[in-house]
Design a protein around this motif. Structure first.
Motif, PDB file in Angstrom:
ATOM      1  N   GLY A  82       0.806  -1.215   0.000  1.00  0.00           N
ATOM      2  CA  GLY A  82       0.000   0.000   0.000  1.00  0.00           C
ATOM      3  C   GLY A  82       0.840   1.267   0.000  1.00  0.00           C
ATOM      4  N   SER A  83       0.424   2.232   0.797  1.00  0.00           N
ATOM      5  CA  SER A  83       1.129   3.515   0.829  1.00  0.00           C
ATOM      6  C   SER A  83       2.490   3.419   1.506  1.00  0.00           C
ATOM      7  CB  SER A  83       0.268   4.555   1.561  1.00  0.00           C
ATOM      8  OG  SER A  83       0.020   4.140   2.900  1.00  0.00           O
ATOM      9  N   ASP A  84       2.755   2.281   2.146  1.00  0.00           N
ATOM     10  CA  ASP A  84       4.038   2.095   2.830  1.00  0.00           C
ATOM     11  C   ASP A  84       5.038   1.308   1.974  1.00  0.00           C
ATOM     12  OD1 ASP A  84       5.581   2.571   5.203  1.00  0.00           O
ATOM     13  OD2 ASP A  84       5.420   0.431   5.663  1.00  0.00           O
ATOM     14  N   ALA A  85       4.646   0.965   0.750  1.00  0.00           N
ATOM     15  CA  ALA A  85       5.523   0.170  -0.104  1.00  0.00           C
ATOM     16  C   ALA A  85       6.750   0.981  -0.518  1.00  0.00           C
ATOM     17  CB  ALA A  85       4.765  -0.301  -1.344  1.00  0.00           C
ATOM     18  N   ALA A  86       7.885   0.299  -0.584  1.00  0.00           N
ATOM     19  CA  ALA A  86       9.133   0.951  -0.969  1.00  0.00           C
ATOM     20  C   ALA A  86       9.874   0.094  -1.984  1.00  0.00           C
ATOM     21  CB  ALA A  86      10.014   1.193   0.250  1.00  0.00           C
ATOM     22  N   THR A  87      10.479   0.744  -2.958  1.00  0.00           N
ATOM     23  CA  THR A  87      11.307   0.055  -3.944  1.00  0.00           C
ATOM     24  C   THR A  87      12.737  -0.008  -3.419  1.00  0.00           C
ATOM     25  OG1 THR A  87       9.939   0.888  -5.760  1.00  0.00           O
ATOM     26  CG2 THR A  87      12.131   0.050  -6.322  1.00  0.00           C
ATOM     27  N   VAL A  88      13.251  -1.229  -3.306  1.00  0.00           N
ATOM     28  CA  VAL A  88      14.577  -1.445  -2.728  1.00  0.00           C
ATOM     29  C   VAL A  88      15.468  -2.124  -3.762  1.00  0.00           C
ATOM     30  CG1 VAL A  88      15.876  -2.485  -0.845  1.00  0.00           C
ATOM     31  CG2 VAL A  88      13.533  -1.704  -0.449  1.00  0.00           C
ATOM     32  N   THR A  89      16.604  -1.515  -4.038  1.00  0.00           N
ATOM     33  CA  THR A  89      17.584  -2.080  -4.966  1.00  0.00           C
ATOM     34  C   THR A  89      18.781  -2.558  -4.156  1.00  0.00           C
ATOM     35  OG1 THR A  89      16.884  -0.532  -6.690  1.00  0.00           O
ATOM     36  CG2 THR A  89      18.980  -1.661  -7.019  1.00  0.00           C
ATOM     37  N   VAL A 241      19.947   0.557  -1.744  1.00  0.00           N
ATOM     38  CA  VAL A 241      19.382   1.886  -1.968  1.00  0.00           C
ATOM     39  C   VAL A 241      17.862   1.772  -1.974  1.00  0.00           C
ATOM     40  CG1 VAL A 241      19.130   3.805  -3.592  1.00  0.00           C
ATOM     41  CG2 VAL A 241      21.375   2.749  -3.237  1.00  0.00           C
ATOM     42  N   VAL A 242      17.220   2.602  -1.174  1.00  0.00           N
ATOM     43  CA  VAL A 242      15.759   2.635  -1.078  1.00  0.00           C
ATOM     44  C   VAL A 242      15.266   3.919  -1.730  1.00  0.00           C
ATOM     45  CG1 VAL A 242      13.770   2.598   0.468  1.00  0.00           C
ATOM     46  CG2 VAL A 242      15.869   1.381   1.104  1.00  0.00           C
ATOM     47  N   ASP A 243      14.397   3.781  -2.748  1.00  0.00           N
ATOM     48  CA  ASP A 243      13.776   4.964  -3.339  1.00  0.00           C
ATOM     49  C   ASP A 243      12.717   5.511  -2.383  1.00  0.00           C
ATOM     50  OD1 ASP A 243      15.294   4.560  -5.602  1.00  0.00           O
ATOM     51  OD2 ASP A 243      13.700   3.507  -6.690  1.00  0.00           O
ATOM     52  N   GLY A 244      12.430   6.800  -2.477  1.00  0.00           N
ATOM     53  CA  GLY A 244      11.421   7.379  -1.585  1.00  0.00           C
ATOM     54  C   GLY A 244      10.921   8.727  -2.048  1.00  0.00           C
ATOM     55  N   ARG A 245       9.968   9.254  -1.265  1.00  0.00           N
ATOM     56  CA  ARG A 245       9.367  10.560  -1.520  1.00  0.00           C
ATOM     57  C   ARG A 245       8.634  10.615  -2.863  1.00  0.00           C
ATOM     58  NH1 ARG A 245      14.615  14.245   0.310  1.00  0.00           N
ATOM     59  NH2 ARG A 245      14.713  13.479   2.462  1.00  0.00           N
ATOM     60  N   SER A 246       8.009   9.501  -3.219  1.00  0.00           N
ATOM     61  CA  SER A 246       7.250   9.464  -4.470  1.00  0.00           C
ATOM     62  C   SER A 246       5.982   8.660  -4.281  1.00  0.00           C
ATOM     63  CB  SER A 246       8.097   8.853  -5.595  1.00  0.00           C
ATOM     64  OG  SER A 246       8.196   7.447  -5.440  1.00  0.00           O
ATOM     65  N   ASP A 247       5.092   8.736  -5.256  1.00  0.00           N
ATOM     66  CA  ASP A 247       3.859   7.944  -5.201  1.00  0.00           C
ATOM     67  C   ASP A 247       4.143   6.459  -5.390  1.00  0.00           C
ATOM     68  OD1 ASP A 247       2.423  10.277  -4.866  1.00  0.00           O
ATOM     69  OD2 ASP A 247       1.990  10.503  -7.011  1.00  0.00           O
ATOM     70  N   VAL A 248       5.279   6.149  -5.989  1.00  0.00           N
ATOM     71  CA  VAL A 248       5.631   4.765  -6.269  1.00  0.00           C
ATOM     72  C   VAL A 248       6.348   4.114  -5.088  1.00  0.00           C
ATOM     73  CG1 VAL A 248       6.968   3.252  -7.792  1.00  0.00           C
ATOM     74  CG2 VAL A 248       5.779   5.250  -8.729  1.00  0.00           C
ATOM     75  N   SER A 249       7.170   4.905  -4.395  1.00  0.00           N
ATOM     76  CA  SER A 249       7.972   4.357  -3.296  1.00  0.00           C
ATOM     77  C   SER A 249       8.006   5.349  -2.139  1.00  0.00           C
ATOM     78  CB  SER A 249       9.400   4.065  -3.778  1.00  0.00           C
ATOM     79  OG  SER A 249      10.166   3.495  -2.738  1.00  0.00           O
ATOM     80  N   ALA A 250       7.560   4.881  -0.974  1.00  0.00           N
ATOM     81  CA  ALA A 250       7.437   5.766   0.189  1.00  0.00           C
ATOM     82  C   ALA A 250       8.762   6.025   0.878  1.00  0.00           C
ATOM     83  CB  ALA A 250       6.469   5.155   1.201  1.00  0.00           C
ATOM     84  N   GLY A 251       9.751   5.151   0.647  1.00  0.00           N
ATOM     85  CA  GLY A 251      10.969   5.210   1.450  1.00  0.00           C
ATOM     86  C   GLY A 251      10.824   4.317   2.667  1.00  0.00           C
ATOM     87  N   MET A 252      11.818   4.357   3.540  1.00  0.00           N
ATOM     88  CA  MET A 252      11.810   3.514   4.740  1.00  0.00           C
ATOM     89  C   MET A 252      12.246   4.324   5.947  1.00  0.00           C
ATOM     90  SD  MET A 252      13.489  -0.193   3.791  1.00  0.00           S
ATOM     91  CE  MET A 252      12.484  -1.523   3.127  1.00  0.00           C
ATOM     92  N   THR A 253      11.751   3.914   7.107  1.00  0.00           N
ATOM     93  CA  THR A 253      12.319   4.421   8.346  1.00  0.00           C
ATOM     94  C   THR A 253      13.657   3.708   8.563  1.00  0.00           C
ATOM     95  OG1 THR A 253      11.340   2.732   9.772  1.00  0.00           O
ATOM     96  CG2 THR A 253      10.001   4.703   9.315  1.00  0.00           C
ATOM     97  N   LEU A 254      14.460   4.221   9.470  1.00  0.00           N
ATOM     98  CA  LEU A 254      15.734   3.574   9.756  1.00  0.00           C
ATOM     99  C   LEU A 254      15.535   2.175  10.326  1.00  0.00           C
ATOM    100  CD1 LEU A 254      17.657   6.625  11.225  1.00  0.00           C
ATOM    101  CD2 LEU A 254      18.183   5.439   9.087  1.00  0.00           C
ATOM    102  N   THR A 255      14.518   2.021  11.155  1.00  0.00           N
ATOM    103  CA  THR A 255      14.259   0.702  11.734  1.00  0.00           C
ATOM    104  C   THR A 255      13.809  -0.284  10.662  1.00  0.00           C
ATOM    105  OG1 THR A 255      13.739   1.614  13.915  1.00  0.00           O
ATOM    106  CG2 THR A 255      12.872  -0.562  13.424  1.00  0.00           C
ATOM    107  N   GLU A 256      12.973   0.166   9.738  1.00  0.00           N
ATOM    108  CA  GLU A 256      12.554  -0.705   8.632  1.00  0.00           C
ATOM    109  C   GLU A 256      13.757  -1.110   7.785  1.00  0.00           C
ATOM    110  OE1 GLU A 256       7.979   0.934   7.887  1.00  0.00           O
ATOM    111  OE2 GLU A 256       9.671   1.825   6.798  1.00  0.00           O
ATOM    112  N   LEU A 257      14.636  -0.161   7.514  1.00  0.00           N
ATOM    113  CA  LEU A 257      15.837  -0.467   6.740  1.00  0.00           C
ATOM    114  C   LEU A 257      16.722  -1.461   7.480  1.00  0.00           C
ATOM    115  CD1 LEU A 257      17.766  -0.005   4.372  1.00  0.00           C
ATOM    116  CD2 LEU A 257      18.602   2.041   5.555  1.00  0.00           C
ATOM    117  N   ALA A 258      16.881  -1.253   8.774  1.00  0.00           N
ATOM    118  CA  ALA A 258      17.704  -2.161   9.568  1.00  0.00           C
ATOM    119  C   ALA A 258      17.132  -3.576   9.546  1.00  0.00           C
ATOM    120  CB  ALA A 258      17.810  -1.652  11.005  1.00  0.00           C
ATOM    121  N   ALA A 259      15.818  -3.695   9.674  1.00  0.00           N
ATOM    122  CA  ALA A 259      15.185  -5.009   9.657  1.00  0.00           C
ATOM    123  C   ALA A 259      15.374  -5.686   8.300  1.00  0.00           C
ATOM    124  CB  ALA A 259      13.701  -4.879   9.981  1.00  0.00           C
ATOM    125  N   HIS A 260      15.302  -4.904   7.239  1.00  0.00           N
ATOM    126  CA  HIS A 260      15.510  -5.452   5.894  1.00  0.00           C
ATOM    127  C   HIS A 260      16.944  -5.968   5.750  1.00  0.00           C
ATOM    128  CE1 HIS A 260      15.062  -5.965   1.574  1.00  0.00           C
ATOM    129  NE2 HIS A 260      16.166  -5.254   1.405  1.00  0.00           N
TER     130      HIS A 260
END
Length: 305
Positions: A82-89, A241-260
């Protein structure tokens, strides 16, 4: 009772005097403003080159290092819904020797405010894979060791150290020196943060961390574009690299990134400069979606050839 003495009229400066005082006050204000602008330009815009040819400074060290090969695979996935989805490369890098993981400065010059697009820096050094680094040139603090050469020794924060033996460690810069880290075998230091994963565990409280008190560079909370580097349990290196600030990718919090990163198998993971800087380049092409609508110039990259 004696009568009150007549009141003395308030003294008034002649109009010309008051006019001159007003002009003087305006000049002082303008000078203050101009001084502030001049300081800001000097601090954040004007290039201050300290080493003209960093590659030459590193040549003797690099010549003694391994000439092995590096192989990598790149995957792109959507994390979250949903709105929390993030594109991660993610690039997983297999190195014969950690010294194949290199850093490069914009314009091959070390100093403050020297910037270039990550893809341009990557092209100049023949990188097959690159990400933006820690934007060391935005600040005048932090221990900067790149490709086995010490450039700056002003410890203030927690840094990531990649050693020649392939290990990585988080160090408190204020309890050591760049010279000591070199003596211990440091190959690269990265001074941004925060530390995301340490000893395989997600670090607590990272969403409340402020990296710096520098103007414009301390608010890193919430969903944001991110860049991170990790050392995995099998010894490989991950660029993320996490894309963010767009309708396609929300980005991640630091904790979400750490968990990934933990799920990737990270033993140690470290946050690099993010936001508009977050960029990955593969074979000369930008394969991520920088949030500014295009690449943002930065002071350094991490790369493999």
């Amino acid at each position: 009772m004696h009568p009150a003495p007549p009141s003395t009229p308030a003294l008034r400066r002649p109009r010309s005097t008051r006019f001159r005082l007003a002009i003087a006050a305006g000049v002082v204000t303008c000078m203050t403003a101009v001084g502030g602008v001049a300081w800001a330009l000097d601090r954040f815009v004007i290039e201050h080159v300290e080493v003209v040819s960093a590659s030459s400074a590193e040549e003797a060290v690099a010549a003694a290092e391994s000439a092995g090969s590096a192989a990598f695979t790149v995957t792109v996935e959507t994390v979250g819904t949903g709105s929390d989805a993030a594109t991660v490369t993610t690039a997983i890098i297999e190195l014969d020797d950690v010294t194949q993981l290199r850093s490069a400065f914009a314009d091959d010059a070390y100093g403050e405010n020297i910037t270039e697009l990550p893809s341009v820096i990557a092209e100049q050094v023949g990188a097959s894979l690159a990400i933006n680094g820690d934007y060391y040139g935005f600040r005048d603090t932090g221990i900067v060791i790149r490709n086995g050469v010490l450039y700056r020794d002003e410890g203030v924060r927690e840094a990531l150290v990649l050693y020649r033996d392939g290990t990585a460690a988080v160090v408190d810069e204020t309890t050591t020196t760049g010279a000591q880290l070199l003596a211990d075998g440091a190959w690269q230091t990265l001074s941004f943060g925060p530390v995301l994963v340490e000893d395989g565990a997600v670090v607590d409280g990272i969403d409340a961390v402020e990296v710096d008190t520098n103007f414009g560079n301390h608010s890193i909370q919430g969903d944001q574009p991110r860049t991170a580097v990790a050392v995995l349990a099998d010894g490989s290196i991950a660029f993320v690299v996490v894309d963010g600030r767009s309708d396609v990718s929300a980005g991640m919090t630091l904790t979400e990134l750490a968990a990934h990163l933990q799920a990737l198998g990270a033993v140690t993971a470290y946050n690099l400069d993010g936001g508009g800087s977050s960029t990955m380049v593969v074979d000369g092409e930008v394969v991520t979606a920088p949030s500014n609508g295009g690449e943002r110039a930065t002071s350094d990259i991490l790369y493999v050839s």
